[in-house]
Design an enzyme around this catalytic site. Structure first.
Site, PDB file in Angstrom:
ATOM      1  N   SER A 136       0.862  -1.175   0.000  1.00 32.90           N
ATOM      2  CA  SER A 136       0.000   0.000   0.000  1.00 32.90           C
ATOM      3  C   SER A 136       0.905   1.234   0.000  1.00 32.90           C
ATOM      4  O   SER A 136       1.717   1.409   0.903  1.00 32.90           O
ATOM      5  CB  SER A 136      -0.876  -0.042   1.254  1.00 32.90           C
ATOM      6  OG  SER A 136      -1.646   1.122   1.372  1.00 32.90           O
ATOM      7  N   LYS A 182      -1.110  -0.907  -4.337  1.00 29.24           N
ATOM      8  CA  LYS A 182      -2.328  -0.162  -3.967  1.00 29.24           C
ATOM      9  C   LYS A 182      -1.921   1.286  -3.743  1.00 29.24           C
ATOM     10  O   LYS A 182      -0.991   1.560  -2.986  1.00 29.24           O
ATOM     11  CB  LYS A 182      -2.926  -0.782  -2.710  1.00 29.24           C
ATOM     12  CG  LYS A 182      -3.884   0.099  -1.917  1.00 29.24           C
ATOM     13  CD  LYS A 182      -4.661  -0.736  -0.904  1.00 29.24           C
ATOM     14  CE  LYS A 182      -4.805  -0.054   0.443  1.00 29.24           C
ATOM     15  NZ  LYS A 182      -5.553  -0.877   1.415  1.00 29.24           N
ATOM     16  N   LYS A 235      -2.996   4.952  -2.315  1.00 29.29           N
ATOM     17  CA  LYS A 235      -3.948   5.714  -1.515  1.00 29.29           C
ATOM     18  C   LYS A 235      -4.368   6.920  -2.342  1.00 29.29           C
ATOM     19  O   LYS A 235      -3.506   7.581  -2.961  1.00 29.29           O
ATOM     20  CB  LYS A 235      -3.270   6.168  -0.213  1.00 29.29           C
ATOM     21  CG  LYS A 235      -3.021   5.022   0.752  1.00 29.29           C
ATOM     22  CD  LYS A 235      -4.342   4.472   1.267  1.00 29.29           C
ATOM     23  CE  LYS A 235      -4.118   3.559   2.454  1.00 29.29           C
ATOM     24  NZ  LYS A 235      -5.394   3.041   2.994  1.00 29.29           N
ATOM     25  N   ASP A 257      -7.305   3.045  -2.846  1.00 37.27           N
ATOM     26  CA  ASP A 257      -8.032   3.067  -1.567  1.00 37.27           C
ATOM     27  C   ASP A 257      -8.259   4.521  -1.157  1.00 37.27           C
ATOM     28  O   ASP A 257      -7.308   5.278  -0.953  1.00 37.27           O
ATOM     29  CB  ASP A 257      -7.195   2.349  -0.496  1.00 37.27           C
ATOM     30  CG  ASP A 257      -7.940   2.207   0.835  1.00 37.27           C
ATOM     31  OD1 ASP A 257      -9.091   2.686   0.940  1.00 37.27           O
ATOM     32  OD2 ASP A 257      -7.362   1.613   1.767  1.00 37.27           O
ATOM     33  N   GLU A 306     -11.269   0.872  -3.204  1.00 34.32           N
ATOM     34  CA  GLU A 306     -11.587   0.483  -1.831  1.00 34.32           C
ATOM     35  C   GLU A 306     -12.220   1.652  -1.068  1.00 34.32           C
ATOM     36  O   GLU A 306     -11.684   2.766  -1.075  1.00 34.32           O
ATOM     37  CB  GLU A 306     -10.265   0.048  -1.169  1.00 34.32           C
ATOM     38  CG  GLU A 306     -10.388  -0.541   0.214  1.00 34.32           C
ATOM     39  CD  GLU A 306      -9.010  -1.008   0.725  1.00 34.32           C
ATOM     40  OE1 GLU A 306      -8.087  -1.214  -0.099  1.00 34.32           O
ATOM     41  OE2 GLU A 306      -8.865  -1.134   1.951  1.00 34.32           O
ATOM     42  N   ASP A 347     -14.016  -1.824   3.020  1.00 39.73           N
ATOM     43  CA  ASP A 347     -13.100  -2.040   4.136  1.00 39.73           C
ATOM     44  C   ASP A 347     -13.812  -1.533   5.389  1.00 39.73           C
ATOM     45  O   ASP A 347     -14.490  -2.309   6.089  1.00 39.73           O
ATOM     46  CB  ASP A 347     -11.784  -1.280   3.846  1.00 39.73           C
ATOM     47  CG  ASP A 347     -10.802  -1.265   5.006  1.00 39.73           C
ATOM     48  OD1 ASP A 347     -11.085  -1.875   6.052  1.00 39.73           O
ATOM     49  OD2 ASP A 347      -9.723  -0.626   4.888  1.00 39.73           O
ATOM     50  N   LYS A 388     -10.169  -7.551   7.291  1.00 38.69           N
ATOM     51  CA  LYS A 388      -9.214  -7.215   8.350  1.00 38.69           C
ATOM     52  C   LYS A 388      -9.739  -7.891   9.609  1.00 38.69           C
ATOM     53  O   LYS A 388     -10.795  -7.485  10.132  1.00 38.69           O
ATOM     54  CB  LYS A 388      -9.134  -5.705   8.570  1.00 38.69           C
ATOM     55  CG  LYS A 388      -8.342  -4.966   7.515  1.00 38.69           C
ATOM     56  CD  LYS A 388      -8.255  -3.496   7.817  1.00 38.69           C
ATOM     57  CE  LYS A 388      -7.564  -2.766   6.674  1.00 38.69           C
ATOM     58  NZ  LYS A 388      -7.824  -1.312   6.715  1.00 38.69           N
ATOM     59  N   GLY A 437      -4.499  -4.700   5.866  1.00 33.15           N
ATOM     60  CA  GLY A 437      -3.416  -4.495   6.832  1.00 33.15           C
ATOM     61  C   GLY A 437      -3.620  -3.213   7.606  1.00 33.15           C
ATOM     62  O   GLY A 437      -4.336  -2.302   7.161  1.00 33.15           O
TER      63      GLY A 437
END
Ligand code: SMG
Ligand code: MG
Length: 369
Positions: A135, A161, A163, A189, A214, A239, A263, A291
Site C-alpha cells: 500500500s 495499492k 492511496k 483506496d 476500496e 473495508d 481485516k 493491513g
C-alpha cells in the site's frame, strides 16, 4: 484454561517512511500489545488501530479502557477460558471490534499453543506462502510516487495499492499505468474520502483497469456504495464499512461491494474473519487480507488468514522492512514476492525480548498479578 494474568505493553516503533492517507499522516506505529498468561500457555496479540480515531472510531487509550473495564471482567468470569466462549461473553458490549479482536487473538494464541496447533491449521489455510501487495501512501508529487512504486516492484511486490483522495486520484493512477504498464495489478483506496456526488469523477478511474476501488464513500453507507457501483465499472471493495459476516452478506446482496477486504481486527477477530471469508467465498466474491501496518505480532496471524482458499487477491501483507527498520518479531522477509505463512504453534511468533524492551514505552497489568 484458566486466566492467570494479562499485561498490556505500549509500543512505539518509527516507520521507515511516513504513511499519508486521506485522513492523516502516520510516522510511528504507536499501539499496544496484549500478553495473556493462562495456566496452560501464553498468548500475544496487537491492537490494530492508532492513538487517534481517524481510520475508525476506536483508538489506543479507548481500547485499553474497554478491555480493562468491560471485556476482561466478563472473560475472567468464565468458568473455563476458551476462545469459543469469548464471543458470547463479550457480546453485550456493543461495537469495539478492534478491542475485542485484540483480546480474542491473544487467548486464541494461548489456546492453540496449549494444543500445539498453528493458527494456519486451525483456520484451514491452504497455502504455505502468500503473494504480497504493498500500500503506497499519498506523495507530494507524481515523480516521488513513481520512484516509490519502482522501488517496491524491484523488491518483488506483486500488486500495488495507491492511496487516493480528491486532488490525488486520476493523475497518479494514469502516471503509474503509463510508466509500469497495463498488466501491473493495481488498485486504489480512498478511505471514505468521496461522496456519491463524486460518482462521475470516480468513473474516470474506469479506463485504467483497476482491480478495485476500496471504500470510496462514507463508512457504513452501503446504499451509496451500491448506487456508485451502478455507475462505475471498477469493482467496489469495502473495508471500513464491513464489521462482521452479516454486514458482508448484506453488502454483497445489495451489490455494494464486489470485492471484500478482510481485516480480522475490524470484524472482531479471526473467528469472525473466517466467517466473513466464508460468506464472500460462498457468493463467489473475491477477498483479500487487509493491513493496519502491524508489527510482526499482528502480521503473523494475518498471513494465516491470507492463506485461506477464498483470499484470491494479494493482501496488504507486506514485509517487515516496508514498515520498520526493526520489527518486534523475527522479520518477515519477501522471497519472490511472497511471505511464508507461519506454521509454529499459535500465531507462530513471539516478540524478541531485546527489541520489545527497546520499543516498549510503558507496561500495565490489566488483570491478575
Ligand atoms: O498494513 O500495509 C499496511 C497498510 C495497508 O493501506 C493500508 N491500510 O485502509 O486499508 C486501509 C489502511 C488502513 C491503515 S492506514 C493508517
Ligand atoms: Mg482500506
Amino acid at each position: 484454561m484458566k486466566l492467570d494474568h494479562v499485561e498490556l505493553l505500549h509500543v512505539a516503533i518509527p516507520l521507515v517512511t511516513p504513511f499519508r492517507t486521506s485522513f492523516g499522516t502516520m510516522t510511528t506505529k504507536d499501539t499496544f500489545l496484549l500478553h495473556v498468561v493462562t495456566d496452560e500457555a501464553e498468548g500475544w496479540s496487537e491492537f490494530a488501530a492508532d492513538p487517534e480515531p481517524l481510520y475508525c472510531s476506536e483508538y489506543v487509550s479507548g481500547a485499553e479502557t474497554v478491555i480493562r473495564d468491560f471485556l476482561l471482567p466478563r472473560v475472567a468470569a468464565l468458568p473455563e477460558l476458551t476462545t469459543a466462549a469469548l464471543g458470547p461473553a463479550m457480546a453485550k458490549i456493543k461495537g469495539h471490534e478492534l478491542a475485542k479482536a485484540a483480546l480474542e487473538t491473544a487467548v486464541l494464541d494461548a489456546e492453540l499453543r496449549a494444543h500445539d496447533m498453528s493458527l494456519a491449521t486451525y483456520l484451514g489455510s491452504v497455502h504455505d506462502r502468500v503473494p504480497a501487495g504493498v500500500s503506497v501512501g499519498i506523495k507530494d508529487s507524481v515523480p516521488e510516487l513513481l520512484d516509490d512504486v519502482e522501488r517496491y516492484l524491484a523488491e518483488g511486490y506483486v500488486r500495488i495499492k495507491l492511496k487516493i483522495e480528491p486532488g490525488w486520484d486520476v493523475a497518479p493512477v494514469r502516471a503509474v499505468r503509463e510508466r509500469f504498464g497495463d498488466e501491473l495489478p493495481l488498485q486504489v483506496d480512498a478511505n471514505t474520502a468521496y461522496t456519491l456526488a463524486d460518482a462521475e469523477h470516480l468513473r474516470r478511474l474506469d479506463e485504467f483497469g483497476l482491480l478495485l476501488v476500496e471504500e470510496p464513500l462514507e463508512e457504513n453507507n452501503l446504499h451509496a456504495h451500491a448506487l456508485l457501483q451502478r455507475r462505475i465499472s471498477t469493482p467496489v471493495c469495502l473495508d471500513e464499512s464491513l464489521h462482521n459476516a452479516r454486514d458482508t452478506a448484506a453488502a454483497i446482496a445489495m451489490d455494494a461491494c464486489r470485492v471484500v477486504n478482510i481485516k480480522p481486527a475490524r470484524v472482531g477477530g479471526y473467528l469472525e474473519a473466517r466467517r466473513v471469508h466464508d460468506v464472500a467465498a460462498a457468493h463467489g466474491v473475491a477477498a483479500w487480507c487487509g493491513g493496519m501496518l502491524e508489527t510482526g505480532i499482528g502480521r503473523a496471524p494475518n498471513l494465516a488468514l491470507a492463506a485461506l482458499p477464498g483470499c484470491t487477491l494479494p493482501g496488504d501483507t507486506s514485509a517487515s522492512s516496508r514498515y520498520f527498520a526493526e520489527d518486534v518479531t523475527e522479520p518477515f522477509v519477501l522471497a519472490d514476492g511472497h511471505l511464508v505463512v507461519p506454521r509454529g504453534p499459535g500465531i507462530g511468533v513471539t516478540p524478541l525480548p531485546d527489541v520489545l524492551r527497546r520499543v516498549t514505552t510503558s507496561r500495565r497489568g490489566l488483570f491478575g498479578s
